[in-house]
Enzyme design. Structure first.
Site, PDB file in Angstrom:
ATOM      1  N   GLY A  75       1.235  -0.890   0.052  1.00 43.42           N
ATOM      2  CA  GLY A  75       0.111   0.359  -0.323  1.00 43.42           C
ATOM      3  C   GLY A  75       0.485   1.277  -0.053  1.00 43.42           C
ATOM      4  O   GLY A  75       1.719   0.945   0.305  1.00 43.42           O
ATOM      5  N   GLY A  91      -0.856   2.970   7.355  1.00 47.69           N
ATOM      6  CA  GLY A  91      -0.814   2.554   8.310  1.00 47.69           C
ATOM      7  C   GLY A  91      -0.510   1.210   8.627  1.00 47.69           C
ATOM      8  O   GLY A  91      -0.664   0.111   9.204  1.00 47.69           O
ATOM      9  N   THR A 149       3.218  -0.398   8.785  1.00 46.29           N
ATOM     10  CA  THR A 149       3.721  -0.182  10.510  1.00 46.29           C
ATOM     11  C   THR A 149       3.314  -0.098  11.443  1.00 46.29           C
ATOM     12  O   THR A 149       3.047  -1.579  12.475  1.00 46.29           O
ATOM     13  CB  THR A 149       5.061   1.092  10.503  1.00 46.29           C
ATOM     14  OG1 THR A 149       5.541   0.840   9.495  1.00 46.29           O
ATOM     15  CG2 THR A 149       5.247   0.694  11.405  1.00 46.29           C
ATOM     16  N   HIS A 187     -17.373  -0.827 -14.273  1.00 50.06           N
ATOM     17  CA  HIS A 187     -16.372  -2.239 -14.622  1.00 50.06           C
ATOM     18  C   HIS A 187     -17.411  -2.921 -13.936  1.00 50.06           C
ATOM     19  O   HIS A 187     -17.651  -3.915 -14.019  1.00 50.06           O
ATOM     20  CB  HIS A 187     -14.850  -2.175 -13.937  1.00 50.06           C
ATOM     21  CG  HIS A 187     -14.203  -1.130 -14.656  1.00 50.06           C
ATOM     22  ND1 HIS A 187     -13.817  -1.409 -16.015  1.00 50.06           N
ATOM     23  CD2 HIS A 187     -13.489  -0.492 -14.337  1.00 50.06           C
ATOM     24  CE1 HIS A 187     -12.490  -1.263 -16.280  1.00 50.06           C
ATOM     25  NE2 HIS A 187     -12.242  -0.025 -15.522  1.00 50.06           N
ATOM     26  N   ASP A 205      -7.166   0.059 -18.316  1.00 47.39           N
ATOM     27  CA  ASP A 205      -8.028  -0.610 -19.257  1.00 47.39           C
ATOM     28  C   ASP A 205      -7.656  -1.355 -20.064  1.00 47.39           C
ATOM     29  O   ASP A 205      -7.823  -2.364 -20.745  1.00 47.39           O
ATOM     30  CB  ASP A 205      -9.517  -0.105 -18.739  1.00 47.39           C
ATOM     31  CG  ASP A 205      -9.300   0.065 -18.059  1.00 47.39           C
ATOM     32  OD1 ASP A 205      -8.861  -0.389 -16.456  1.00 47.39           O
ATOM     33  OD2 ASP A 205     -10.140   1.270 -17.050  1.00 47.39           O
ATOM     34  N   GLU A 245     -16.383   3.001 -12.581  1.00 46.65           N
ATOM     35  CA  GLU A 245     -15.635   1.910 -11.718  1.00 46.65           C
ATOM     36  C   GLU A 245     -17.176   1.050 -11.785  1.00 46.65           C
ATOM     37  O   GLU A 245     -17.346   0.332 -11.578  1.00 46.65           O
ATOM     38  CB  GLU A 245     -15.227   2.772 -10.243  1.00 46.65           C
ATOM     39  CG  GLU A 245     -14.109   3.416 -10.383  1.00 46.65           C
ATOM     40  CD  GLU A 245     -13.006   2.197 -10.895  1.00 46.65           C
ATOM     41  OE1 GLU A 245     -13.087   1.150 -10.861  1.00 46.65           O
ATOM     42  OE2 GLU A 245     -11.536   2.736 -11.521  1.00 46.65           O
ATOM     43  N   PRO A 249       2.496   4.464   1.461  1.00 48.04           N
ATOM     44  CA  PRO A 249       3.067   5.399   1.923  1.00 48.04           C
ATOM     45  C   PRO A 249       2.242   6.265   3.543  1.00 48.04           C
ATOM     46  O   PRO A 249       0.999   6.662   2.960  1.00 48.04           O
ATOM     47  CB  PRO A 249       4.147   6.419   1.669  1.00 48.04           C
ATOM     48  CG  PRO A 249       4.270   5.655   0.300  1.00 48.04           C
ATOM     49  CD  PRO A 249       3.010   6.100  -0.120  1.00 48.04           C
ATOM     50  N   GLY A 250       1.827   5.901   4.760  1.00 50.20           N
ATOM     51  CA  GLY A 250       1.241   6.094   5.519  1.00 50.20           C
ATOM     52  C   GLY A 250      -0.229   5.904   5.752  1.00 50.20           C
ATOM     53  O   GLY A 250      -0.857   6.809   6.332  1.00 50.20           O
TER      54      GLY A 250
HETATM   55  P1  ADP Z   1       3.508   2.955   6.545  1.00 53.52           P
HETATM   56  O1  ADP Z   1       3.614   2.074   7.675  1.00 53.52           O
HETATM   57  O2  ADP Z   1       2.154   2.442   5.298  1.00 53.52           O
HETATM   58  O3  ADP Z   1       3.883   4.400   5.442  1.00 53.52           O
HETATM   59  P2  ADP Z   1       2.672   4.044   9.471  1.00 53.52           P
HETATM   60  O4  ADP Z   1       1.951   3.185   9.761  1.00 53.52           O
HETATM   61  O5  ADP Z   1       3.971   4.154   9.718  1.00 53.52           O
HETATM   62  O6  ADP Z   1       2.369   4.151   8.069  1.00 53.52           O
HETATM   63  O7  ADP Z   1       2.184   5.296   9.353  1.00 53.52           O
HETATM   64  C1  ADP Z   1       2.242   6.445  10.320  1.00 53.52           C
HETATM   65  C2  ADP Z   1       1.100   7.157  11.129  1.00 53.52           C
HETATM   66  O8  ADP Z   1      -0.111   7.548  10.247  1.00 53.52           O
HETATM   67  C3  ADP Z   1       0.580   5.993  11.904  1.00 53.52           C
HETATM   68  O9  ADP Z   1       2.048   6.069  13.241  1.00 53.52           O
HETATM   69  C4  ADP Z   1      -0.565   6.833  12.553  1.00 53.52           C
HETATM   70  O10 ADP Z   1       0.188   7.819  13.617  1.00 53.52           O
HETATM   71  C5  ADP Z   1      -1.548   6.697  11.580  1.00 53.52           C
HETATM   72  N1  ADP Z   1      -1.600   5.708  10.712  1.00 53.52           N
HETATM   73  C6  ADP Z   1      -1.831   5.221   9.738  1.00 53.52           C
HETATM   74  N2  ADP Z   1      -2.919   4.413   9.328  1.00 53.52           N
HETATM   75  C7  ADP Z   1      -3.815   4.621  10.498  1.00 53.52           C
HETATM   76  C8  ADP Z   1      -4.909   4.367  10.434  1.00 53.52           C
HETATM   77  N3  ADP Z   1      -5.628   3.116  10.428  1.00 53.52           N
HETATM   78  N4  ADP Z   1      -5.711   4.350  11.779  1.00 53.52           N
HETATM   79  C9  ADP Z   1      -4.731   5.289  12.718  1.00 53.52           C
HETATM   80  N5  ADP Z   1      -3.625   5.989  12.060  1.00 53.52           N
HETATM   81  C10 ADP Z   1      -2.879   5.620  11.103  1.00 53.52           C
HETATM   82 ZN    ZN Z   2     -11.141   1.062 -15.389  1.00 51.79          ZN
END
Ligand code: ADP
Ligand code: ZN
Length: 602
Positions: free
Chosen positions: A199, A204, A206, A425, A498, A422, A201-202
């Site tokens: 997925g 979740g 990690t 599809h 597509d 979408e 970045p950011g």
């Molecule tokens: P990734 O590893 O996908 O780049 P992280 O897990 O490091 O993203 O997410 C970064 C921060 O964003 C987390 O520490 C959290 O604070 C916030 N975050 C991301 N996704 C969620 C989620 N589903 N629920 C709550 N907080 C989230």
């Molecule tokens: Zn499409």
């Protein structure tokens, strides 16, 4: 580290100085005389034994035979040795014992050999440290620079992760296994060793990995793929070995490898050929993954936002063979994420998280966490007691401006187009018998999906496809553009991927599967050699005329199917409108919601 290093070196010098002094003390005051004086002393019988070394002559006085010899007899006279052929003869004449010196060469060796070595080792270590940023002293060499420490008590569990329900369901099994491995091993069940979280970045990834560790109460080892890539060849591989040693010792546990792609890029990809160090590290990782027993209790979670560049070897069974999509949150999930992050702050009662969520399509969890923080900071700056809606508005504007630059936010028209696309599809898939059923439709901009990412699972032995299936697959792919054409009488670039895939299928039917009447049951393309990069070396084994015919036939297939697709969509125009509107509102529909919208009889 640096302090300690200098410290031990100065110790060494002090020790050396003491040693030299000691040596001097043990061979104390000697009576230096000239060579002829020495001979005179011999002639006068003052000397009774002579020690001849390569550079010196040392004369010792008579020792009474009944007396015990002193341990370190003092040389009475010492003189430099001269190249004197008659010396031995002369000494024998006076009955002097001649002793070949048992030379103590230790000090000289030390000075001439050990010291320079020490010096160079010192310089080398210094440079190592400079380059490897503290790659360790002599002892830790080959071990990881920052020791990988298992984290326990992360304070993160599934509650800290809002949304991502599908990922949670998939991971629940892993937690179950880590908690009660007996339950699985008793029946001989094998738990996957490696799970890949895919997925942008950011989103979740990690956080999810930590939550798995938190939920199952096992240690959590975390390392980033880029940490493995060291300046020195071999260190990366050593770190992998080190990591798994520790993980094995602490099992059951979780090993989390972030940015797997920076470590696991396809080997030999890129024009310059392989990157030796990375390749070694990757090979080590593969070896370790193959090495440990399935149910040892080490579960490896890895994250990537570019699964398509991963080395296929990493995705084979027994390695990262299970993939979990961790996508950007839809509206509902965004509300939940906001709620998680708003827990710790003082929020004005008027603030409606749903309104904020509506205004933040395309935001990731990290963006939303950032948003809450920004809003809070703004409130602090204004000296407010609580965070109010205006701060959120302001913070959204700021963050959106940043994200727009990165092209991650859709405007209203785009969103509408995507919703119809979408739905197109999905509807075509519904009205084609062999097509796979709709699992989820989403207009949340996906970092991966928009670029035409399809999870690369080995499909060749799973599918034996009929002509009808292939044609209906093309239909589904064309459904997106078909809907755009019908509703807006306009086509967009969004369908590019597509069309590409539809064309690929049509072309394969014509050239590889012998499914075209005009071209007959003949294969026109040899499958690209597996070991060569695909597409690069496809051989052409037909005339230009045939090539033309192939192009014509491919085009004909696509055109014909498009006609049918449009018919289907026109026939179900009402459904198209209805579902697209709900999709636009909710941003995502799962299979049940979709079925409910289709209504009875479909
Ligand atoms: P990734 O590893 O996908 O780049 P992280 O897990 O490091 O993203 O997410 C970064 C921060 O964003 C987390 O520490 C959290 O604070 C916030 N975050 C991301 N996704 C969620 C989620 N589903 N629920 C709550 N907080 C989230
Ligand atoms: Zn499409």
């Amino acid at each position: 580290m640096e302090k300690k290093f200098q410290f031990s070196l100065s110790y060494l010098f002090i020790a050396l100085a003491i040693f030299i002094l000691l040596q001097n003390w043990l061979s104390p005051d000697i009576n230096n005389v000239s060579y002829s004086q020495f001979k005179t002393h011999v002639a006068e019988k003052k000397i009774n034994s002579v020690v001849i070394s390569s550079t010196l002559l040392k004369g010792y006085e008579k020792v009474e035979s009944d007396k015990k010899e002193p341990m370190f007899p003092k040389a009475l006279y010492v003189t430099p040795r001269i190249d004197d052929r008659n010396l031995v003869e002369f000494l024998e004449k006076y009955n002097v014992d001649i002793i070949a010196a048992n030379e103590n060469t230790f000090l000289r060796t030390l000075l001439s050999w050990v010291l320079p070595t020490l010096f160079f080792v010192g310089i080398w270590m210094f440079l190592m440290k400079r380059m490897g940023q503290g790659a360790g002293g002599m002892m830790t060499l080959g071990k990881s620079k920052a020791k990988i420490i298992a984290q326990t008590d992360l304070g993160v569990n599934f509650e800290s992760v809002a949304g991502q329900e599908e990922a949670k369901v998939e991971l629940a099994e892993v937690i179950e296994f880590l908690k009660t491995p007996e339950k699985f091993t008793r029946l001989g069940a094998k738990i996957p060793k490696g799970i890949l979280l895919v997925g942008p970045p950011g989103t979740g990834k990690t956080l999810l990995a930590k939550a798995v560790a938190g939920e199952s109460g096992v240690p959590f080892f975390s390392i980033s793929g880029s940490d493995f890539i060291e300046m020195f060849v071999g260190l990366g591989a050593a770190r992998v070995r080190d990591l798994f040693e520790q993980a094995n010792a602490k099992a059951p546990c979780i090993v989390f490898i972030d940015e797997l792609d920076s470590l696991g890029k396809a080997r030999g990809s890129g024009m310059m050929g392989g990157h030796d160090e990375r390749e070694q590290t990757l090979n080590q990782l593969l070896a370790e993954m193959d090495g440990f027993e399935v149910n040892k209790g080490v579960v490896i979670l890895a994250a990537t936002n570019r699964p398509e560049i991963l080395d296929p070897a990493l995705l084979r069974p027994g390695r990262f063979d299970r993939h979990i999509l961790v996508d950007r949150p839809d509206l509902k999930e965004r509300v939940a994420i906001l709620a998680v992050h708003a827990k710790g702050i003082k929020l004005d009662l008027e603030v409606d998280l749903e309104i904020i969520a509506r205004r933040t399509p395309g935001f990731t969890g990290a963006d939303l966490a950032n948003l809450v923080n920004e809003a809070t900071l703004l409130a602090v700056r204004k000296g407010k007691e609580q965070v109010e809606g205006t701060e959120f508005e302001e913070a959204i504007d700021r963050i959106v401006a940043g994200l727009e630059k990165k092209n991650r936010v859709l405007n209203e028209t785009e969103k509408k187009t995507v919703a119809y696309h979408e739905t197109g599809h999905a509807l075509v898939a519904t009205f084609r018998k062999t097509a796979e059923k709709v699992h989820k439709i989403s207009i949340v901009p996906r970092g991966i999906g928009a670029l035409g990412y399809t999870m690369q699972l080995p499909t060749e032995d799973r599918f034996l496809m009929s002509k009808t299936e292939l044609l209906e697959k093309i239909d589904v792919l064309l459904g997106g553009r078909g809907a755009e054409k019908i509703v807006f009488d306009e086509i967009t670039t969004g369908a590019q991927n597509d069309l590409q895939r539809a064309t690929d299928i049509a072309r394969s039917m014509v050239t590889m599967y012998g499914m075209n009447e005009k071209l007959g049951q003949v294969t026109y393309l040899q499958q690209a050699n597996q070991f060569l990069q695909q597409g690069l070396f496809q051989q052409k084994e037909f005339s230009d005329q045939t090539a033309l015919l192939i192009d014509e036939e491919v085009r004909k297939i696509i055109d014909e199917r498009m006609v049918g697709v449009k018919e289907t969509l026109v026939e179900h125009r009402e459904l198209l409108e209805k579902i697209a509107k709900v999709l636009l509102e909710k941003e995502a529909l799962d299979d049940e919601e979709f079925k409910a919208l289709l209504g009875e009889g479909v």
